[in-house]
Write a protein that holds these residues in place. Structure first.
Motif, PDB file in Angstrom:
ATOM      1  N   PRO A 321      48.922 -31.831 -39.790  1.00  0.00           N
ATOM      2  CA  PRO A 321      49.251 -30.654 -38.937  1.00  0.00           C
ATOM      3  C   PRO A 321      49.923 -29.489 -39.944  1.00  0.00           C
ATOM      4  N   PRO A 322      50.007 -28.346 -39.177  1.00  0.00           N
ATOM      5  CA  PRO A 322      50.777 -27.488 -39.761  1.00  0.00           C
ATOM      6  C   PRO A 322      52.263 -27.933 -40.039  1.00  0.00           C
ATOM      7  N   MET A 346      49.558 -43.273 -34.010  1.00  0.00           N
ATOM      8  CA  MET A 346      49.493 -42.142 -34.356  1.00  0.00           C
ATOM      9  C   MET A 346      50.915 -41.397 -34.509  1.00  0.00           C
ATOM     10  N   ALA A 347      51.932 -41.586 -33.764  1.00  0.00           N
ATOM     11  CA  ALA A 347      53.198 -40.865 -34.023  1.00  0.00           C
ATOM     12  C   ALA A 347      53.593 -41.198 -35.355  1.00  0.00           C
ATOM     13  N   ARG A 348      53.659 -42.488 -35.957  1.00  0.00           N
ATOM     14  CA  ARG A 348      53.852 -42.962 -37.222  1.00  0.00           C
ATOM     15  C   ARG A 348      53.291 -41.992 -38.148  1.00  0.00           C
ATOM     16  N   LEU A 349      52.205 -41.791 -37.924  1.00  0.00           N
ATOM     17  CA  LEU A 349      51.101 -41.079 -39.048  1.00  0.00           C
ATOM     18  C   LEU A 349      51.715 -39.584 -38.991  1.00  0.00           C
ATOM     19  N   PHE A 350      51.997 -39.036 -37.785  1.00  0.00           N
ATOM     20  CA  PHE A 350      52.332 -37.720 -37.775  1.00  0.00           C
ATOM     21  C   PHE A 350      53.831 -37.636 -38.499  1.00  0.00           C
ATOM     22  N   THR A 351      54.781 -38.658 -38.308  1.00  0.00           N
ATOM     23  CA  THR A 351      56.020 -38.502 -38.941  1.00  0.00           C
ATOM     24  C   THR A 351      56.039 -38.709 -40.717  1.00  0.00           C
ATOM     25  N   GLU A 625      52.034 -28.188 -31.197  1.00  0.00           N
ATOM     26  CA  GLU A 625      51.333 -28.567 -32.374  1.00  0.00           C
ATOM     27  C   GLU A 625      50.970 -29.932 -32.156  1.00  0.00           C
ATOM     28  N   PHE A 626      51.843 -30.815 -31.848  1.00  0.00           N
ATOM     29  CA  PHE A 626      51.556 -32.286 -31.757  1.00  0.00           C
ATOM     30  C   PHE A 626      50.315 -32.518 -30.992  1.00  0.00           C
ATOM     31  N   ILE A 627      50.390 -32.040 -29.480  1.00  0.00           N
ATOM     32  CA  ILE A 627      49.249 -32.540 -28.759  1.00  0.00           C
ATOM     33  C   ILE A 627      47.878 -31.945 -29.261  1.00  0.00           C
TER      34      ILE A 627
END
Length: 726
Positions: A321-322, A346-351, A625-627
């Motif tokens: 993401p940005p 997916m939350a872990r990947l985002f982190t 941005e997350f969704i």
């Protein structure tokens, strides 16, 4: 012995023209026909035309000719081609030329001797003396894949110049670059290389060293050669994933102190890759299109001039993401569902990608409803995921309108399945959420039972109709009775179907599934409820009739239904597509025998969840941005591969996923087919969950025998009028 090439030379025409004349096909001028016939006679060509035509007419064999099957893109292509060929009644046979023109010429004769109806070929023979024409195939019976000789054939491939341009643009940022190519006699490599150098020549600081990857066995030695040069390369651009893997292995083993970026051409993957940046091409879609094109030519549904089919490149897909920063964690509330565990991953990947801590709280169905009903400024949740049936009632109360954060939010729907934003995100002309896990009802059945010839014969004797997936609920009940052992002792399973009646919401859904098979709307033009109608009576009667064909211990929730069906002692069930991945789990006894079809009546309900931003969140831009990231093509496709569903159209063309969950191609059609109107036409919000509770209570009353069908429907209408119209 004279060949087609000899006849073409003597007659002064192309080999394709000779093939058309000798096989009685094609639009060929009369003077050319005469010249070909005279040349064939002069050379003593005595092909048995009648036998050739008869073999082709009766053959259901398609040949697939590839360089190898070890490179992932070729196995992707072949598996997809075979799947679609078999779905259309054909058999695919694989032939490998290993990069040898001589071997491919021998294979052409072998394929012809096996009376193949057509050939899909990634050819090494790009000269005019095409081996397939020489052995008697018509141009319309050959589809070229990727490699393209200068001849008149159907062609299916990608935009290779765009690949070279994209890679060249990245290469221009470096000073020392290597390009690994298959050589300019290879159509794909030639186009990529030309576009690559067209860009890099404008970057004088960029030095490009070209290496030829002549054969896969030389990948390791070529990789070592690169690092033998000084200075060492900063970036490598590879023609295949296999070579990129070899290069990464050599680098990590001997030169891990060197910083090397690897970019590679790659088949499409559903999950992220950490070692390379992949320029992805959907070879499984390529296999499908080649099969459809070839069979269309053979069957005569595609005709006319040779066609060029250029598929869209997926390209460098970005998982990141940005750039985002936050000292506070992002908190998500979600329903307990198969997607909840995937959402946590997916939350872990985002982190990992952003450094922003994301926390996911999972609650049961009723718990989520209670939390949402009492939501206020004290909440700690930034993002809320809820059942789509709650959207109309809750969205304006709990969600931030997404137009307030992004005036162009509507453009996101371009990548979604049609009408998803309308159903899952919009309430009263405002967008409050994105479609995270759109799902639709489908019929699943034990394919081995429905295809058993003895059971087919027995069913036809009893009911004077074929044993096929039911198209009406009357037929559904007949088949369910046939597969219920206490009714039919010859049934190989105990029960014919399932019923999910664990709470008022799912009980109402069992009724509505049957109601919408008969009528597409619950309300008339004056917003009057149509429950107590002939369609309502028939639907509830058919539901009650179904009780005796299902286990008496009713399933509580759709996951319970999926797990019960997966045990293998039930003939068929109706499930939402987001729960169907349970059928292929490690405890499933039916994973190789899953059949699927539209539900009876072909008007399935849609379900699943929407995801939006809590109006009380202090991190709305971050949450948005997350969704967006979660519902984007890359991430939602990965979630689909792991067992969820995706809103993005591209995910339903990812045959890595379709191979695991083949019913998803049918799910896409179900979304297109659904014509369900279950809300009154009013500008006021409608508490659908409360309505479903009213209806579900009366369905349970009727199922338990506490009241008749007519009384249950009358009571439901009376309660609705009392609560909603007042």
């Amino acid at each position: 012995m004279a060949t087609i090439k000899d006849i073409a030379k003597l007659a002064g025409v192309s080999q394709g023209t000779v093939s058309n004349v000798l096989n009685g096909r094609g639009n060929v001028a009369s003077d050319k026909i005469l010249r070909v016939q005279n040349a064939a006679k002069e050379l003593g060509y005595t092909a048995n035309q009648g036998a050739q035509l008869m073999r082709k007419r009766n053959s259901k064999l398609l040949a697939v000719v590839l360089p190898n099957i070890t490179d992932r893109q070729y196995s992707d292509f072949y598996n997809s081609f075979r799947y679609h060929a078999e779905s259309m009644g054909y058999k695919a046979s694989l032939f490998l030329h290993d990069g040898s023109a001589q071997r491919e010429m021998a294979l052409a004769s072998e394929i012809r001797s096996e009376s193949a109806a057509g050939v899909a070929v990634n050819s090494i023979c790009l000269a005019e003396n095409n081996p397939y024409l020489q052995v008697g195939f018509l141009p319309s019976e050959v589809v070229l894949v990727e490699q393209r000789p200068y001849m008149e054939f159907d062609y299916v491939g990608f935009d290779y110049k765009s690949i070279g341009t994209a890679m060249g643009t990245l290469a221009s940022k470096y000073e020392q670059v290597v390009l690994v190519s298959n050589g300019n006699d290879n159509y794909v490599s030639k186009n990529i290389s030309e576009a690559f150098f067209r860009v890099t020549k404008n970057a004088p600081h960029c030095r490009v060293q070209v290496y030829q990857k002549e054969h896969s066995v030389r990948s390791a030695s070529v990789s070592l050669d690169m690092f033998a040069q000084e200075p060492h390369p900063q970036a490598a651009f590879c023609s295949s994933l296999q070579f990129a893997n070899s290069l990464r292995h050599i680098h990590d083993s001997f030169y891990d102190q060197e910083d090397l970026k690897i970019y590679t051409l790659s088949p499409l993957f559903a999950l992220p890759e950490n070692d390379f940046q992949k320029y992805e091409l959907n070879y499984r879609l390529l296999g499908k299109r080649a099969a459809v094109q070839l069979i269309g030519r053979i069957q005569g549904t595609i005709y006319g001039k040779p066609q060029e089919i250029i598929l869209e490149n997926d390209g460098f897909r970005s998982w990141a993401p940005p750039v985002l920063e936050s000292s506070k964690p992002l908190t998500i509330m979600t329903l307990d569902s198969p997607t909840a565990a995937i959402l946590k991953n997916m939350a872990r990947l985002f982190t990992k990608l952003t450094g922003v801590d994301v926390r996911v709280a999972v609650f049961p169905y009723d718990g989520v409803h209670e939390i949402l009903s009492n939501l206020d400024e004290s909440t700690s949740f930034d993002i809320l995921r809820l059942d789509v049936t709650w959207m109309n009632h809750f969205a304006p109360r709990i969600f931030e309108a997404l137009e307030n954060l992004d005036p162009h939010v509507g453009e996101l729907s371009r990548k979604f399945l049609p009408n998803l934003m309308t159903r899952y995100g919009n309430v009263h002309n405002s967008t409050y959420a994105l479609p995270e896990t759109p799902s639709t009802q489908m019929l699943f059945y034990r394919k081995d039972l429905f295809e058993d010839t003895q059971l087919q014969r027995l069913y036809k004797e009893r009911h004077k109709e074929l044993l096929t997936p039911p198209t009406s609920f009357a037929q559904f009940n007949r088949i369910a009775a046939f597969f219920t052992r206490h009714i039919n002792p010859q049934s190989p399973v105990t029960f014919g179907t399932t019923l999910t009646l664990g709470n008022t919401g799912v009980s109402a859904t069992e009724f509505l599934t049957r109601y919408f098979a008969l009528n597409h709307t619950l309300f008339d033009e004056k917003n009057r409820l149509l429950l107590h109608s002939p369609e309502g009576v028939q639907a509830l009667t058919e539901l009650l009739h179904c009780r005796q064909f299902a286990p008496q211990l009713y399933q509580q929730w759709w996951r319970d239904t999926a797990n019960t069906f997966a045990k293998g002692d039930i003939a068929m069930t109706i499930l939402y597509s987001n729960f169907a991945s349970e059928l292929t789990g490690q405890h499933s006894n039916i994973r190789d025998n899953i059949g699927f079809a539209m539900i009876p009546g072909e008007n399935p309900l849609y379900g699943g969840g929407s995801i939006g931003i809590c109006k009380y969140s202090k991190q709305k831009k971050l949450a948005y941005e997350f969704i967006k990231w979660l519902c984007g093509e890359e991430v939602s496709t990965a979630m689909m591969f792991l067992g969820s569903v995706s809103p993005c159209l591209s995910a339903y063309n990812n045959y890595q996923i379709i191979d695991h969950y083949p019913w998803l191609s049918m799910a896409q059609k179900c979304f297109e087919k659904t014509n369900v109107h279950r809300l009154p036409k009013t500008n006021a919000t409608f508490d659908e969950r409360r309505f479903l509770s009213i209806l579900g209570i009366q369905v349970i009353n009727a199922v338990s025998g506490a009241c008749t069908v007519e009384e249950a429907l009358e009571n439901a209408c009376r309660s609705y009028h009392k609560i909603f119209e007042n």
